[in-house]
Design a protein around this motif. Structure first.
Motif, mmCIF file in Angstrom:
data_model
loop_
_atom_site.group_PDB
_atom_site.id
_atom_site.type_symbol
_atom_site.label_atom_id
_atom_site.label_comp_id
_atom_site.label_asym_id
_atom_site.label_seq_id
_atom_site.Cartn_x
_atom_site.Cartn_y
_atom_site.Cartn_z
ATOM 1 N N SER A 208 -37.902 -129.388 73.086
ATOM 2 C CA SER A 208 -37.064 -129.667 74.261
ATOM 3 C C SER A 208 -36.282 -130.955 74.068
ATOM 4 O O SER A 208 -35.083 -131.007 74.366
ATOM 5 N N GLU A 209 -36.919 -131.976 73.522
ATOM 6 C CA GLU A 209 -36.224 -133.240 73.258
ATOM 7 C C GLU A 209 -35.147 -133.076 72.196
ATOM 8 O O GLU A 209 -34.035 -133.570 72.337
ATOM 9 N N ARG A 210 -35.459 -132.350 71.126
ATOM 10 C CA ARG A 210 -34.504 -132.142 70.040
ATOM 11 C C ARG A 210 -33.336 -131.259 70.462
ATOM 12 O O ARG A 210 -32.301 -131.246 69.805
ATOM 13 N N TYR B 213 -39.336 -131.775 79.822
ATOM 14 C CA TYR B 213 -39.892 -130.527 79.304
ATOM 15 C C TYR B 213 -39.843 -129.412 80.349
ATOM 16 O O TYR B 213 -39.555 -128.261 80.029
ATOM 17 N N SER C 35 -34.424 -134.073 78.352
ATOM 18 C CA SER C 35 -35.355 -135.185 78.456
ATOM 19 C C SER C 35 -36.613 -134.794 79.223
ATOM 20 O O SER C 35 -37.642 -135.456 79.107
ATOM 21 N N GLU D 245 -41.513 -131.274 71.935
ATOM 22 C CA GLU D 245 -40.670 -131.871 70.889
ATOM 23 C C GLU D 245 -39.360 -131.096 70.758
ATOM 24 O O GLU D 245 -38.291 -131.681 70.624
#
Length: 66
Positions: free
Chosen positions: A33-35, A41, A39, A31
């Protein structure tokens, strides 16, 4: 003008954001990594380890134990 190329600058900003999230939230690393703008990990983990010398999980564990 600032002495680094755009990709290095962007990576630094993303890693700093990830470090803040790792220490101030209980989000899963995926999560975070996305924030932080990644895209994938695995790409995030590799970039984080290159920048900080440890994986995101190790970073969180080390600083939260202190």
């Amino acid at each position: 003008e600032i002495g680094v190329n755009f990709l290095s600058y962007l990576t630094n900003i993303r890693i700093e954001q990830a470090k803040k999230l790792l220490l101030s939230t209980d989000y899963a690393v995926a999560e975070i990594s996305e924030r932080s703008g990644y895209s994938d990990y695995r790409v995030f983990t590799k970039a984080f380890k290159k920048a900080e010398g440890v994986t995101p999980s190790q970073y969180r564990r080390t600083f939260l134990e202190e």
